[in-house]
Design a protein around this motif. Structure first.
Motif, mmCIF file in Angstrom:
data_model
loop_
_atom_site.group_PDB
_atom_site.id
_atom_site.type_symbol
_atom_site.label_atom_id
_atom_site.label_comp_id
_atom_site.label_asym_id
_atom_site.label_seq_id
_atom_site.Cartn_x
_atom_site.Cartn_y
_atom_site.Cartn_z
ATOM 1 N N LEU A 197 114.340 -4.289 0.346
ATOM 2 C CA LEU A 197 115.733 -4.431 -0.093
ATOM 3 C C LEU A 197 115.850 -5.333 -1.007
ATOM 4 N N LYS A 202 119.275 -4.482 -3.243
ATOM 5 C CA LYS A 202 120.145 -3.610 -2.687
ATOM 6 C C LYS A 202 121.044 -4.423 -1.493
ATOM 7 N N THR A 203 120.748 -5.619 -1.467
ATOM 8 C CA THR A 203 121.296 -6.323 -0.614
ATOM 9 C C THR A 203 120.927 -7.978 -0.959
ATOM 10 N N TYR A 368 118.365 -1.246 8.214
ATOM 11 C CA TYR A 368 118.294 -0.946 6.944
ATOM 12 C C TYR A 368 119.928 -0.881 6.229
ATOM 13 N N GLN A 369 120.621 0.041 7.001
ATOM 14 C CA GLN A 369 121.960 0.455 6.419
ATOM 15 C C GLN A 369 123.009 -0.811 6.388
ATOM 16 N N GLN A 372 122.668 -3.805 4.123
ATOM 17 C CA GLN A 372 123.166 -3.626 2.685
ATOM 18 C C GLN A 372 124.577 -3.867 2.580
ATOM 19 N N GLN A 373 125.260 -3.931 3.782
ATOM 20 C CA GLN A 373 126.803 -4.105 3.671
ATOM 21 C C GLN A 373 127.373 -5.290 4.056
ATOM 22 N N LYS A 376 128.550 -9.622 1.271
ATOM 23 C CA LYS A 376 128.958 -9.312 -0.031
ATOM 24 C C LYS A 376 129.901 -10.288 -0.644
#
Length: 376
Positions: A197, A202-203, A368-369, A372-373, A376
């Motif tokens: 990732l 992606k993160t 994994y999901q 990524q959230q 931020k």
């Protein structure tokens, strides 16, 4: 006549070669071992040496319950076991050898069901948790002495490839019942998931603390191992995390002060309990295969103060992950949570892992999901 026999023999030999080449050894097999192995239809074969056994039966966790298997013993004392198509993902398994639970001597052992247990990986076609040619982080062992449980507590810490360059947020992550701090490292492949990732941008890079999910004093250890004790252990864990673990981590490692918390199965309850009890501390809460303990029909959140989220000025991001084939009980817990959020117009993310049960492929995908959230 003789010529046709030769042709037939050649055909049989050629067919057996093609057949055997269709099988690939499981990634969980020990070095140099051919078995267990899986073919392109996800059928598995096991070959184990139990020369004195009268019966050998393949058994295992959730992902093994849907398959059928047959076993036969050859003249050399080896048992050959073959299965119907298996479901994708990592499955705990073992053999019942004349009624005695026995691990497969051909595989690595993983801590599951409260003891070292064999595992098989049935390829899902995904590579997000595979080792790739990217920069690698590392997982180190650490510990602290807890006044709350009156003893040493071991945990693991994932440090990303560029650790040291800047201060980083921290994810506190919990395993499930019958597992330990090795779960996310071995069965969960967290090192590969996060390394990949970060390489793909992606993160956000983060530190991950994989804490132990049991927190009982020597006296409390004597209590019956039931749901009330699990709730007590989780409340102790809440104190350990906020009063001991977070201060320890933030003093020793280069942290930014941002924090998230997540867990799977029993660990989901622990993450939720700690997260909703301190919404001002954690910016994100992840519940993978959510479990809620000691609730009643009238008060399903009796031991989970989820209402704190509604009162807090800070609104932590809330993520729920569940496998599409999980047992009804887990969907009931999932429904309780989503109904609460919908009724109170609290934002959340619901992720359903395609074709998976209460197992590690569900939790790998959820991690994994989720990662990524956050931050931020």
């Amino acid at each position: 006549m003789q010529y046709s026999k030769k042709i037939s023999l050649v055909f049989v030999l050629f067919s057996s070669i093609v057949f055997s080449q269709d099988y690939k050894t499981s990634s969980t097999a020990l070095p140099g071992k051919e078995f267990p192995r899986i073919d392109s239809e996800r059928k598995a074969e096991f070959r184990v040496y139990f020369p004195d056994a009268k019966t050998v039966i393949l058994d295992g966790g959730d992902g093994m319950k849907s398959i059928k298997s047959s076993a036969s013993k050859d003249k050399n004392g080896f048992w050959n076991i073959s299965t119907t198509p298996m479901e994708s993902g990592f499955h705990y398994y073992w053999f019942n050898v004349d009624g005695q639970r026995t691990n497969d001597p051909n595989t690595q052992l993983y801590f599951g069901y409260s003891q070292p247990t064999s595992g098989i990986e049935v390829p899902s076609g995904e590579d997000f948790f595979s080792e790739k040619n990217v920069k690698h982080g590392k997982i180190i062992n650490d510990s602290l002495n807890s006044q709350i449980t009156q003893g040493k507590r071991n945990f693991k810490v994932y440090l990303p490839p560029n650790y040291g360059a800047k201060k980083l947020p921290v994810l506190y992550l919990y395993h499930g019942t019958g597992e330990d701090i090795t779960g996310w490292e071995k069965q969960g492949h967290i090192l590969n998931i996060l390394d990949n990732l970060f390489a793909e941008k992606k993160t956000q890079e983060m530190i991950v603390v994989m804490d132990y999910g049991v927190a009982l004093s020597p006296e409390q250890e004597k209590m019956p191992d039931n749901y009330p004790r699990t709730v007590l252990s989780s409340k102790n864990l809440d104190q350990i995390v906020t009063r001991e673990l977070i201060p320890y981590i933030e003093k020793k490692y280069k942290t930014s002060g941002k924090k998230a918390i997540a867990g799977l199965s029993r660990g989901s309850y622990q993450a939720m309990l700690i997260g909703v009890s301190h919404p001002e501390i954690f910016s994100a809460i992840g519940a993978f295969s959510p479990v809620i303990y000691e609730g009643t029909e009238k008060d399903p959140f009796k031991e989970l103060p989820i209402g704190n989220l509604l009162k807090s000025k800070k609104k932590p991001y809330f993520f729920i992950g569940i496998g599409e084939k999980e047992d009804v009980l887990f969907f009931k817990f999932n429904q309780l949570l989503t109904d609460f959020f919908n009724q109170n117009k609290y934002p959340y993310t619901l992720y359903k892992s395609p074709e998976t049960r209460h197992e590690w492929l569900t939790w790998r995908r959820s991690l994994y999901q989720f990662t990524q959230q956050i931050f931020k």
